[in-house]
Scaffold this motif. Sequence first.
Motif, PDB file in Angstrom:
ATOM      1  N   PRO A 159       5.478   0.067   8.175  1.00 31.43           N
ATOM      2  CA  PRO A 159       5.145   1.398   7.651  1.00 31.43           C
ATOM      3  C   PRO A 159       6.247   1.953   6.753  1.00 31.43           C
ATOM      4  O   PRO A 159       7.435   1.699   6.982  1.00 31.43           O
ATOM      5  N   ARG A 160       5.835   2.705   5.758  1.00 30.50           N
ATOM      6  CA  ARG A 160       6.807   3.318   4.846  1.00 30.50           C
ATOM      7  C   ARG A 160       7.777   4.219   5.606  1.00 30.50           C
ATOM      8  O   ARG A 160       8.958   4.322   5.252  1.00 30.50           O
ATOM      9  N   SER A 161       7.303   4.852   6.675  1.00 28.07           N
ATOM     10  CA  SER A 161       8.163   5.751   7.449  1.00 28.07           C
ATOM     11  C   SER A 161       9.343   5.017   8.066  1.00 28.07           C
ATOM     12  O   SER A 161      10.359   5.640   8.390  1.00 28.07           O
ATOM     13  N   ARG A 184      11.755   4.596   4.834  1.00 28.51           N
ATOM     14  CA  ARG A 184      11.964   5.740   3.947  1.00 28.51           C
ATOM     15  C   ARG A 184      13.354   6.340   4.103  1.00 28.51           C
ATOM     16  O   ARG A 184      14.003   6.719   3.130  1.00 28.51           O
ATOM     17  N   GLU A 232       0.848  -1.186   0.000  1.00 24.68           N
ATOM     18  CA  GLU A 232       0.000   0.000   0.000  1.00 24.68           C
ATOM     19  C   GLU A 232       0.889   1.243   0.000  1.00 24.68           C
ATOM     20  O   GLU A 232       2.108   1.151   0.195  1.00 24.68           O
ATOM     21  N   ASN A 233       0.276   2.403  -0.220  1.00 24.18           N
ATOM     22  CA  ASN A 233       1.035   3.653  -0.228  1.00 24.18           C
ATOM     23  C   ASN A 233       1.704   3.924   1.113  1.00 24.18           C
ATOM     24  O   ASN A 233       2.763   4.539   1.184  1.00 24.18           O
ATOM     25  N   PHE A 234       1.059   3.443   2.195  1.00 26.26           N
ATOM     26  CA  PHE A 234       1.573   3.725   3.533  1.00 26.26           C
ATOM     27  C   PHE A 234       2.505   2.653   4.074  1.00 26.26           C
ATOM     28  O   PHE A 234       3.061   2.797   5.154  1.00 26.26           O
ATOM     29  N   GLY A 235       2.692   1.560   3.330  1.00 29.19           N
ATOM     30  CA  GLY A 235       3.607   0.528   3.807  1.00 29.19           C
ATOM     31  C   GLY A 235       3.362  -0.837   3.213  1.00 29.19           C
ATOM     32  O   GLY A 235       2.579  -0.999   2.267  1.00 29.19           O
TER      33      GLY A 235
END
Length: 292
Positions: free
Chosen positions: A214-216, A219, A197-200
Amino acid sequence: SLEDAFDMELPIEGKVTEAIKGGFRVLLHGKGAFCPISQIDLRPSSDSSIHVGNKYEFLITQFEGGGKNIVVSRRRMLERARAESEGEFMEKAKVGDVVDGTVTRLDTFGAFVELIPGVEGLVHISEISWARLQHPSEMLSAGMPVKVKILKMDDADGRLKISLSIKQGGGESDPWIQLSQKFPVGTVTQGEVVKKENFGLFVSLAPGFQGLLPRSKWRDSTEAAQYENKKKGDSLSVRVDEIRLEERRMTLGVPGEEGDESWRGHAATSSGGSGFGTLGDMLKGLKGNNSK
């Protein structure tokens, strides 16, 4: 006798002789009658031929022309029987009871379980297993005996609606507890990407158990490109950062990316001469130089 049965709403036996457009021909004591397809059963069937040749009890819902126009309903009889069975069940069972049942049919949102003849309850897909399922057929099939816990019983619009749980029926211990013991927080392990997903990334550590990376978390990682290019089915190394048992959620992280806190060591070297020193030491040095 047919007219009396109509007037007094008495059941009468008939034989389904033929499937025709919109319903069935039924023979009642030598007289022909019509049963609409919606009135042959409680739920529609894709194969109407299963009723041909069977004898059922019907209610006569229309009697005209001295018997030239007779319409019957089997569904009305089944609804009567179901109402009686539901009343008996409510007298014996209560919310919280664990009872035996049989899976009758599956749908995308859950499974229907017959508790006694004529009484069904629904097991929502989230109550089938402690693991996350994409479809009830992953664990259940029609005709399978199951133990279920009664979660709720409501009488809505004359119908008894029963909510059930298989996972709380005692047949399966909570595997999330076992998962938290097998993968305690801080564990680094291999997982498989099941969704991006865009968020992870959703990563599976064991069949039916997914965690979110999570993408954070990646990143700013030194291996950001590696995680960015991952797709469904790829394996990757992850660290278990958090497990919330009550919510059945798991948060993952990138192994080795704990955050750079090396700045904390600078102050410790202030008195050794080889470090930067503290801000106070630097100001003292400047004051000494000015006084000279």
